[in-house]
Design an enzyme around this catalytic site. Structure first.
Site, PDB file in Angstrom:
ATOM      1  N   LYS A  39       0.980  -0.946   0.329  1.00 45.33           N
ATOM      2  CA  LYS A  39       0.218   0.071   0.059  1.00 45.33           C
ATOM      3  C   LYS A  39       0.474   1.069  -0.090  1.00 45.33           C
ATOM      4  O   LYS A  39       2.017   1.538   1.531  1.00 45.33           O
ATOM      5  CB  LYS A  39      -1.477  -0.046   1.312  1.00 45.33           C
ATOM      6  CG  LYS A  39      -1.812   1.393   1.666  1.00 45.33           C
ATOM      7  CD  LYS A  39      -3.080   0.750   0.533  1.00 45.33           C
ATOM      8  CE  LYS A  39      -3.776   1.867   0.862  1.00 45.33           C
ATOM      9  NZ  LYS A  39      -5.587   1.923  -0.195  1.00 45.33           N
ATOM     10  N   GLY A 114      -7.393   5.151  -4.078  1.00 41.61           N
ATOM     11  CA  GLY A 114      -9.056   6.620  -4.792  1.00 41.61           C
ATOM     12  C   GLY A 114      -8.891   5.756  -5.746  1.00 41.61           C
ATOM     13  O   GLY A 114      -8.984   4.970  -6.665  1.00 41.61           O
TER      14      GLY A 114
END
Length: 244
Positions: A39, A114
């Site tokens: 991430k 996003g």
């Protein structure tokens, strides 16, 4: 054999990127692969709180997880970094982390924040720029697009596909991140139109609330196409949901 590097992005926020990433990890683990999940930028989570990487670990099982930067406010990474007074993330940092993980794993999943073109720094660099930098470093990065099922999704899928093509980034396919339990007409018809808009195959559909499934590993296999390690059949799924 070199590692597969798959960037997982979405058409928007809350479309099921994290549960899709977890399903990809679970299917690969069940196939005997060594899996890592990266991430690059986590927003909206404070110090010590579980983020998306921890959620993937909870759902998928034993894999390597890594997070590069974390910002407390739920904003685009560049704005979240500025407001927190913290440094932005550079594509070079992502390349370094991916390259390191690729040496000891068969599959490296990189989950964005996003959508594809959300900014990570003040120069406007995005997840697409991170993926491009990884490819420029000689690593075989590809992109999986997670989309919603209903009205409005086709335009964003087409725009995302065009943005990837402009950067010469391969789009592996599209996964519906949250297939509704009572799909409407647009949801059903979009099963035909999503691959057309993407110029890439439909490779899965995870049911809504998949993250609370009692047997997530079995759900992962049944919701992803063989190209992603599962048993899901796009033709059968589309035909069985086609409106009469």
């Amino acid at each position: 054999m070199s590692a597969r590097i798959l960037f997982v992005t979405g058409t928007n926020t809350e479309v099921g990127k994290t549960v899709t990433t977890a399903a990809l990890a679970s299917a690969a683990l069940q196939g005997g692969l060594r899996v890592a999940m990266l991430k690059p930028g986590q927003t909206g989570v404070g110090p010590g709180e579980p983020g998306d990487a921890e959620e993937v670990l909870r759902l998928a099982g034993e894999l390597t997880i890594r997070e590069l930067v974390r910002y407390p406010e739920p904003l685009a990474p560049d704005m979240a970094a500025r407001r927190a007074g913290l440094p932005c993330l550079s594509p070079a940092e992502v390349v370094s982390a991916v390259a390191e993980l690729a040496t000891t794993h068969d599959l490296v999943l990189v989950e964005g924040a996003g959508g594809l073109l959300v900014r990570y720094d003040e120069d406007g660099r995005t997840l697409a720029d991170q993926a491009r930098a990884v490819r420029d470093a000689g690593l075989p990065a590809e992109v999986l697009l997670v989309a919603s099922a209903g009205l409005g999704t086709l335009n964003i899928v087409a725009l995302s596909a065009e943005a990837l093509a402009a950067r010469e980034l391969p789009l592996t396919g599209v996964v519906v991140g949250s297939w509704p339990s009572a799909p409407g007409l647009a949801d059903r018809c979009n099963l035909v139109d999503l691959p057309r808009s993407a110029g890439a195959p439909l490779l899965g559909a995870l049911p809504e609330r998949a993250g609370s499934a009692p047997d997530f590993p079995a759900l992962a296999l049944s919701s992803l196409a063989p190209e992603l390690g599962g048993t899901w059949d796009a033709k059968h799924f589309t035909e069985s949901h086609w409106p009469q």
